[in-house]
Design a protein around this motif. Structure first.
Motif, short mmCIF file in Angstrom:
data_model
loop_
_atom_site.label_atom_id
_atom_site.label_comp_id
_atom_site.label_asym_id
_atom_site.label_seq_id
_atom_site.Cartn_x
_atom_site.Cartn_y
_atom_site.Cartn_z
N GLU A 1 62.24 -7.08 78.58
CA GLU A 1 61.34 -5.85 78.63
C GLU A 1 61.06 -5.33 77.35
O GLU A 1 59.79 -4.90 77.31
CB GLU A 1 62.18 -4.97 79.43
N MET A 2 61.81 -5.21 76.33
CA MET A 2 61.36 -4.66 75.20
C MET A 2 60.15 -5.68 74.59
O MET A 2 59.16 -5.31 74.05
CB MET A 2 62.67 -4.74 74.01
N LYS A 3 60.29 -7.08 74.82
CA LYS A 3 59.38 -7.80 74.10
C LYS A 3 58.16 -7.68 74.89
O LYS A 3 57.07 -7.88 74.19
CB LYS A 3 59.81 -9.44 74.22
N ARG A 4 58.23 -7.56 76.13
CA ARG A 4 56.98 -7.39 76.95
C ARG A 4 56.29 -5.93 76.62
O ARG A 4 54.88 -5.80 76.38
CB ARG A 4 57.09 -7.25 78.37
N ALA A 5 57.18 -4.83 76.21
CA ALA A 5 56.62 -3.57 75.91
C ALA A 5 55.94 -3.88 74.49
O ALA A 5 55.15 -3.05 74.14
CB ALA A 5 57.56 -2.63 75.82
N LYS A 6 56.65 -4.62 73.70
CA LYS A 6 55.89 -4.58 72.25
C LYS A 6 54.64 -5.38 72.38
O LYS A 6 53.63 -4.82 71.51
CB LYS A 6 56.75 -5.74 71.33
N ASN B 1 51.91 -3.00 72.88
CA ASN B 1 52.05 -1.97 71.70
C ASN B 1 52.61 -0.74 72.00
O ASN B 1 52.22 0.39 71.48
CB ASN B 1 50.50 -1.65 71.44
N LEU B 2 53.85 -0.78 73.06
CA LEU B 2 54.60 0.44 73.32
C LEU B 2 55.64 0.37 71.92
O LEU B 2 56.16 -0.83 71.42
CB LEU B 2 55.08 0.08 74.63
N SER B 3 56.21 1.51 71.98
CA SER B 3 57.07 1.80 70.77
C SER B 3 58.47 1.11 70.88
O SER B 3 59.39 1.83 71.18
CB SER B 3 57.34 3.16 70.55
N PHE B 4 58.71 -0.03 71.04
CA PHE B 4 60.18 -0.85 71.34
C PHE B 4 60.17 -1.91 70.34
O PHE B 4 60.97 -2.79 70.63
CB PHE B 4 60.27 -1.33 72.65
N ASP B 5 59.71 -1.70 68.95
CA ASP B 5 59.70 -2.73 68.07
C ASP B 5 60.84 -2.29 67.07
O ASP B 5 60.37 -1.60 66.03
CB ASP B 5 58.27 -3.22 67.45
N PHE B 6 61.91 -2.59 67.42
CA PHE B 6 63.02 -1.97 66.54
C PHE B 6 63.51 -2.86 65.30
O PHE B 6 63.34 -4.05 65.39
CB PHE B 6 64.42 -1.48 67.44
N ALA B 7 63.65 -2.09 64.24
CA ALA B 7 64.56 -2.95 63.09
C ALA B 7 66.15 -2.91 63.37
O ALA B 7 66.85 -3.95 62.76
CB ALA B 7 64.07 -2.42 61.54
N TYR B 8 66.60 -1.78 63.69
CA TYR B 8 67.88 -1.54 63.97
C TYR B 8 68.39 -0.83 65.39
O TYR B 8 67.47 -0.33 65.90
CB TYR B 8 68.58 -0.90 62.79
N PHE B 9 69.56 -1.13 65.85
CA PHE B 9 70.08 -0.50 66.90
C PHE B 9 71.23 0.26 66.41
O PHE B 9 72.20 -0.43 65.63
CB PHE B 9 70.49 -1.73 68.14
#
Length: 305
Positions: A187-192, A195-203
């Motif tokens: 789901e995060m990959k689809r959101a990215k 262009n939604l804000s789910f492209d994280f560098a860290y968790f």
């Protein structure tokens, strides 16, 4: 108010395998309670909706305890981004099943797996409170290295940080986390891609664990001498969610603190006569987002072994 509801359920299977998808399905899970009673429950994962508000908030409460966080606003945020993340609920009950003694409701929320953006959502009060809490806790309990990393991440908007929430009721088996985490990753990959804000560098992950103090550890080892199974070093720590020990092994930095004065969890007391009391802690992990998918694979192997 939640985003438009998307019909979605996770496919949760037993130790022989797991998967996730868009088709509703369930899993028959047998739990051993205190070694004396077995309860069979069917679980499924669904996207969060408005009616899940109180269940999600209750799960957040057992994670954050008395921390100064507006959990109502945080719950609203989780529901508003329901295209990412899942709640664990009981599968629809068959009226002809004959389970008249089951006092659970299909609307009860037994777990939540999701992520919130601590960088992009700084305008929200609950995110400001989360950032301040992390900074204060790290300053009080962390090392110089962890302090430097946390302060850098919170100050650097170019490296977005997500709070990965992986919370469920005790005795919900670890196997359930695999399809939930797999679904979250997809789901995060689809959101990215949108262009939604789910492209994280860290968790950042807040883990619940329990420890024996030195006096109780000595008692446990003394008891262990008279039993077939020896007490190992691992018996000093009990992870509420066992899979988070694998996250801990891959963490870039970590710090922990005792929450005994804030917690009323049953694990801080004795369940059986020869049980040793355990003290509740929170361990905060920082982990590179690039490690998530390999970790999910490791967790799959761990829960299947």
């Amino acid at each position: 108010m939640s985003a438009p509801v998307k019909k979605r359920a996770l496919h949760i299977e037993d130790n022989e395998g797991s998967s996730s998808g868009d088709d509703a399905s369930d899993n028959e899970d047998v739990q051993d309670i205190g070694g004396q009673e077995e309860i069979q429950v069917d679980f499924e994962g669904r996207n969060p909706i408005d009616s899940d508000f109180h269940g999600i908030k209750q799960l957040l409460q057992q994670l954050f305890l008395k921390a100064h966080i507006n959990l109502s606003d945080l719950t609203d945020l989780i529901i508003s981004q329901n295209y990412v993340g899942s709640v664990v609920k009981q599968s629809d009950i068959d009226e002809d099943s004959g389970d008249e003694d089951d006092d659970t409701s299909p609307n009860d929320v037994f777990g939540i797996t999701t992520v919130v953006n601590l960088t992009d959502k700084q305008n929200l009060e609950c995110i400001q409170q989360l950032r301040q809490l992390l900074s204060e806790l790290c300053q009080e309990h962390g090392t110089d290295q962890s302090n430097a990393m946390v302060n850098n991440l919170l100050a650097n908007d170019a490296s977005p940080v997500g709070l990965l929430i992986n919370e469920r009721f005790i005795n919900i088996p670890a196997q359930i986390c695999v399809p939930l985490l797999e679904s979250l990753s997809k789901e995060m990959k689809r959101a990215k891609e949108k262009n939604l804000s789910f492209d994280f560098a860290y968790f950042i992950i807040i883990c619940k664990l329990y420890k024996m103090d030195n006096e109780n550890l000595k008692k446990k080892k003394k008891i262990g001498k008279n039993k077939t199974t020896p007490v190992t070093q691992d018996s000093e720590i009990l992870w509420s969610n066992p899979e988070e020990e694998l996250f801990d092994q891959e963490a870039d930095c970590r710090f922990e603190f005792c929450v005994k004065s804030e917690s009323d969890s049953g694990l801080s007391g004795r369940w059986m006569e020869d049980d040793v009391a355990m003290t509740p802690y929170r361990r905060i992990l920082i982990i590179s987002a690039a490690k998530l998918d390999p970790l999910i694979q490791r967790i799959q192997e761990y829960v299947s072994s």
